[in-house]
Design a protein around this motif. Structure first.
Motif, PDB file in Angstrom:
ATOM      1  N   LYS A 172       0.858  -1.185  -0.021  1.00  0.00           N
ATOM      2  CA  LYS A 172       0.132  -0.025   0.067  1.00  0.00           C
ATOM      3  C   LYS A 172       0.803   1.321  -0.210  1.00  0.00           C
ATOM      4  O   LYS A 172       0.465   2.104  -0.567  1.00  0.00           O
ATOM      5  CB  LYS A 172      -0.800   0.057   1.035  1.00  0.00           C
ATOM      6  CG  LYS A 172      -1.998  -0.939   0.996  1.00  0.00           C
ATOM      7  CD  LYS A 172      -2.752  -0.468   0.004  1.00  0.00           C
ATOM      8  CE  LYS A 172      -3.980  -1.556  -0.154  1.00  0.00           C
ATOM      9  NZ  LYS A 172      -4.815  -1.331  -1.213  1.00  0.00           N
ATOM     10  N   TRP A 173       1.984   1.232   0.799  1.00  0.00           N
ATOM     11  CA  TRP A 173       2.933   2.414   0.923  1.00  0.00           C
ATOM     12  C   TRP A 173       3.513   2.756  -0.562  1.00  0.00           C
ATOM     13  O   TRP A 173       3.676   3.661  -1.117  1.00  0.00           O
ATOM     14  CB  TRP A 173       4.124   2.030   1.914  1.00  0.00           C
ATOM     15  CG  TRP A 173       4.662   3.401   2.347  1.00  0.00           C
ATOM     16  CD1 TRP A 173       5.401   4.103   1.520  1.00  0.00           C
ATOM     17  CD2 TRP A 173       4.519   3.801   3.602  1.00  0.00           C
ATOM     18  NE1 TRP A 173       5.806   5.251   2.697  1.00  0.00           N
ATOM     19  CE2 TRP A 173       5.094   4.930   3.640  1.00  0.00           C
ATOM     20  CE3 TRP A 173       3.732   3.434   4.641  1.00  0.00           C
ATOM     21  CZ2 TRP A 173       5.321   5.940   4.921  1.00  0.00           C
ATOM     22  CZ3 TRP A 173       3.866   4.209   5.719  1.00  0.00           C
ATOM     23  CH2 TRP A 173       4.681   5.230   5.793  1.00  0.00           C
ATOM     24  N   ALA A 215       0.735   4.148  -2.774  1.00  0.00           N
ATOM     25  CA  ALA A 215       0.248   5.362  -2.578  1.00  0.00           C
ATOM     26  C   ALA A 215       0.395   6.488  -3.589  1.00  0.00           C
ATOM     27  O   ALA A 215       1.626   6.494  -4.334  1.00  0.00           O
ATOM     28  CB  ALA A 215       0.511   5.882  -1.200  1.00  0.00           C
ATOM     29  N   ARG A 216      -0.497   7.428  -3.693  1.00  0.00           N
ATOM     30  CA  ARG A 216      -0.201   8.614  -4.770  1.00  0.00           C
ATOM     31  C   ARG A 216       0.699   9.737  -3.957  1.00  0.00           C
ATOM     32  O   ARG A 216       0.472   9.660  -2.875  1.00  0.00           O
ATOM     33  CB  ARG A 216      -1.602   9.103  -5.262  1.00  0.00           C
ATOM     34  CG  ARG A 216      -2.132   8.259  -6.242  1.00  0.00           C
ATOM     35  CD  ARG A 216      -3.612   8.759  -6.468  1.00  0.00           C
ATOM     36  NE  ARG A 216      -4.464   8.919  -5.297  1.00  0.00           N
ATOM     37  CZ  ARG A 216      -5.813   8.786  -5.240  1.00  0.00           C
ATOM     38  NH1 ARG A 216      -6.427   9.376  -6.417  1.00  0.00           N
ATOM     39  NH2 ARG A 216      -6.422   9.325  -4.114  1.00  0.00           N
ATOM     40  N   MET A 260       3.249  11.399   1.288  1.00  0.00           N
ATOM     41  CA  MET A 260       4.232  10.459   0.432  1.00  0.00           C
ATOM     42  C   MET A 260       4.772  11.693  -0.532  1.00  0.00           C
ATOM     43  O   MET A 260       3.917  12.526  -1.386  1.00  0.00           O
ATOM     44  CB  MET A 260       2.971   9.792  -0.567  1.00  0.00           C
ATOM     45  CG  MET A 260       2.484   8.496   0.551  1.00  0.00           C
ATOM     46  SD  MET A 260       3.659   7.505   1.411  1.00  0.00           S
ATOM     47  CE  MET A 260       4.501   6.941  -0.081  1.00  0.00           C
ATOM     48  N   ASP A 273      -0.641  11.623  -0.892  1.00  0.00           N
ATOM     49  CA  ASP A 273      -1.419  10.960   0.185  1.00  0.00           C
ATOM     50  C   ASP A 273      -0.498  11.098   1.344  1.00  0.00           C
ATOM     51  O   ASP A 273       0.450  11.007   1.498  1.00  0.00           O
ATOM     52  CB  ASP A 273      -1.623   9.600  -0.259  1.00  0.00           C
ATOM     53  CG  ASP A 273      -2.595   9.433  -1.439  1.00  0.00           C
ATOM     54  OD1 ASP A 273      -3.286  10.362  -1.675  1.00  0.00           O
ATOM     55  OD2 ASP A 273      -2.900   8.171  -1.995  1.00  0.00           O
ATOM     56  N   MET A 313      -0.041   8.767   4.891  1.00  0.00           N
ATOM     57  CA  MET A 313      -0.267   7.434   5.573  1.00  0.00           C
ATOM     58  C   MET A 313      -0.121   7.628   6.992  1.00  0.00           C
ATOM     59  O   MET A 313       0.854   8.311   7.511  1.00  0.00           O
ATOM     60  CB  MET A 313       1.012   6.618   4.780  1.00  0.00           C
ATOM     61  CG  MET A 313       0.919   6.335   3.540  1.00  0.00           C
ATOM     62  SD  MET A 313      -0.536   5.706   2.555  1.00  0.00           S
ATOM     63  CE  MET A 313      -0.008   4.096   2.650  1.00  0.00           C
ATOM     64  N   LEU A 362      -4.912   4.655   5.493  1.00  0.00           N
ATOM     65  CA  LEU A 362      -4.746   4.939   4.228  1.00  0.00           C
ATOM     66  C   LEU A 362      -5.545   6.728   4.343  1.00  0.00           C
ATOM     67  O   LEU A 362      -6.569   6.744   4.865  1.00  0.00           O
ATOM     68  CB  LEU A 362      -5.414   4.347   3.193  1.00  0.00           C
ATOM     69  CG  LEU A 362      -4.814   2.782   3.401  1.00  0.00           C
ATOM     70  CD1 LEU A 362      -5.698   2.105   2.291  1.00  0.00           C
ATOM     71  CD2 LEU A 362      -3.447   2.585   3.375  1.00  0.00           C
ATOM     72  N   ARG A 363      -5.009   7.491   3.606  1.00  0.00           N
ATOM     73  CA  ARG A 363      -5.646   8.745   3.390  1.00  0.00           C
ATOM     74  C   ARG A 363      -5.769   9.420   4.711  1.00  0.00           C
ATOM     75  O   ARG A 363      -6.949   9.908   5.066  1.00  0.00           O
ATOM     76  CB  ARG A 363      -6.657   8.806   2.470  1.00  0.00           C
ATOM     77  CG  ARG A 363      -6.258   8.210   1.088  1.00  0.00           C
ATOM     78  CD  ARG A 363      -7.620   8.290   0.175  1.00  0.00           C
ATOM     79  NE  ARG A 363      -8.725   7.718   0.627  1.00  0.00           N
ATOM     80  CZ  ARG A 363      -8.723   6.206   0.457  1.00  0.00           C
ATOM     81  NH1 ARG A 363      -7.846   5.708  -0.205  1.00  0.00           N
ATOM     82  NH2 ARG A 363     -10.046   5.775   0.961  1.00  0.00           N
TER      83      ARG A 363
END
Length: 343
Positions: free
Chosen positions: A199-200, A203-204, A310, A207, A209, A266-267
């Motif tokens: 997921k890391w 990520a965009r 990120m 974002d 985390m 997330l987010r």
């Protein structure tokens, strides 16, 4: 083999027996894990949907996953499907049935007047689905085929639904055996760390985390006082609070080992995250599990968290995020425990 289309009324539709108890929705790590797109199960879902489309000739085939509020599509073949509220989904009807659920023409049944896929594009009329179950027997979703024209299934086509369900549930059984901690039913350490890294990486930029570490306070003393069987029961209760905090697709929760848990948010938003973690801490306290060896007299948790926005430089920095959360956890313990500390 194509669908044998028909304008007949719902001659093959299986009605719901009101005397049969509805299965409880699964609110466990299994549905959360599937919503986070496990690679192996995603491939299994895709193969099943492709086979079902080939055999039935239906315009659209898919795997649907059901959480408490929504129907989520996975492995759609034929078109990309929108997010649908569970209350207005066809799958919610399908999983109440003990067997293959078939609607030959939804326009002939008033039950489906509010279903979004009947009233809106793709204007489904034919629909067939069979419930999918987790290894513990709880329903996680359905394998389905649908078409904007009325239709029916012959015996061999019906049989394919059963064979594909057996294949999916067998793969699910094997994957959950390696992904889920048997005591708490959260993700195990290996799968949690794999999920965090994936997921890391995905990520965009921009974002945020959230890395979170949770530790049960004075747990060794709890085991020494009440015994390991009581300790296991305690961890299961605490894990249930972790799972309740895992908000749909936004939080991944797992057991790092012993009495330590990890969460990836997330987010994340700073204020919302702190509120969520404070609710988690309070939720454990509200369990009111007696702990005579704790100065607080009950089981509590200490929480440490950090936030990472990120950028290209932080793309592979998930270990540092959790190291920072671990340092925040140490401060929570140093300052008296039963606290949430943000790095």
């Amino acid at each position: 083999m194509q669908l044998a289309y028909s304008n007949d009324r719902l001659s093959s539709r299986m009605s719901v027996d009101p005397s049969v108890a509805v299965e409880p929705e699964v609110e466990s790590s299994v549905i959360e894990w599937l919503l986070h797109d496990d690679q192996v199960m995603r491939e299994c879902f895709t193969h099943a949907a492709e086979i079902l489309k080939s055999v039935t000739g239906a315009a659209i085939t898919a795997i649907t996953l059901l959480d408490e509020e929504h129907q989520h599509y996975r492995a759609e073949v034929g078109m990309a499907m929108p997010l649908v509220t569970r209350a207005r989904s066809l799958a919610d009807y399908a999983v109440r049935d003990a067997d293959l659920f078939v609607i030959e023409d939804a326009h002939d049944d008033t039950r489906f007047g509010e279903c979004m896929l009947v009233q809106r594009h793709p204007f489904v009329r034919f629909y067939a689905a069979i419930a999918l179950r987790a290894p513990n027997g709880e329903i996680v979703g359905a394998l389905c085929a649908m078409d904007p024209a009325p239709g029916r299934l012959d015996a061999s086509q019906r049989g394919v639904f059963y064979h594909l369900r057996a294949m999916i549930e067998n793969d699910l059984k094997m994957r959950t055996a390696t992904a889920i901690d048997p005591l708490t039913q959260l993700y195990n350490r290996r799968f949690l760390l794999e999920s965090i890294a994936r997921k890391w990486k995905d990520a965009r930029e921009g974002d945020v985390m959230g890395s979170v570490v949770v530790d049960v306070d004075w747990f060794k003393q709890y085991n020494d006082t009440y015994g390991h069987q009581a300790g296991d029961h305690c961890l299961r209760k605490v894990a249930s609070v972790m799972q309740a905090a895992a908000d749909g697709e936004r939080i991944i929760a797992g057991r790092m080992g012993g009495e330590e848990f990890g969460l990836l948010v997330l987010r994340a938003e700073p204020v919302a995250l702190e509120d969520t973690l404070e609710a988690l801490r309070q939720g454990v306290e509200d369990l009111a599990i007696e702990h005579r060896a704790s100065p607080l007299g009950m089981v509590t948790v200490s929480v440490g968290a950090s936030l990472t926005r990120m950028t290209e430089g932080s793309r592979l920095a998930h270990r540092e995020g959790f190291a920072s959360a671990d340092r925040a956890l140490y401060r929570s313990k140093h300052e008296g425990r039963n606290l949430v500390t943000m790095a």
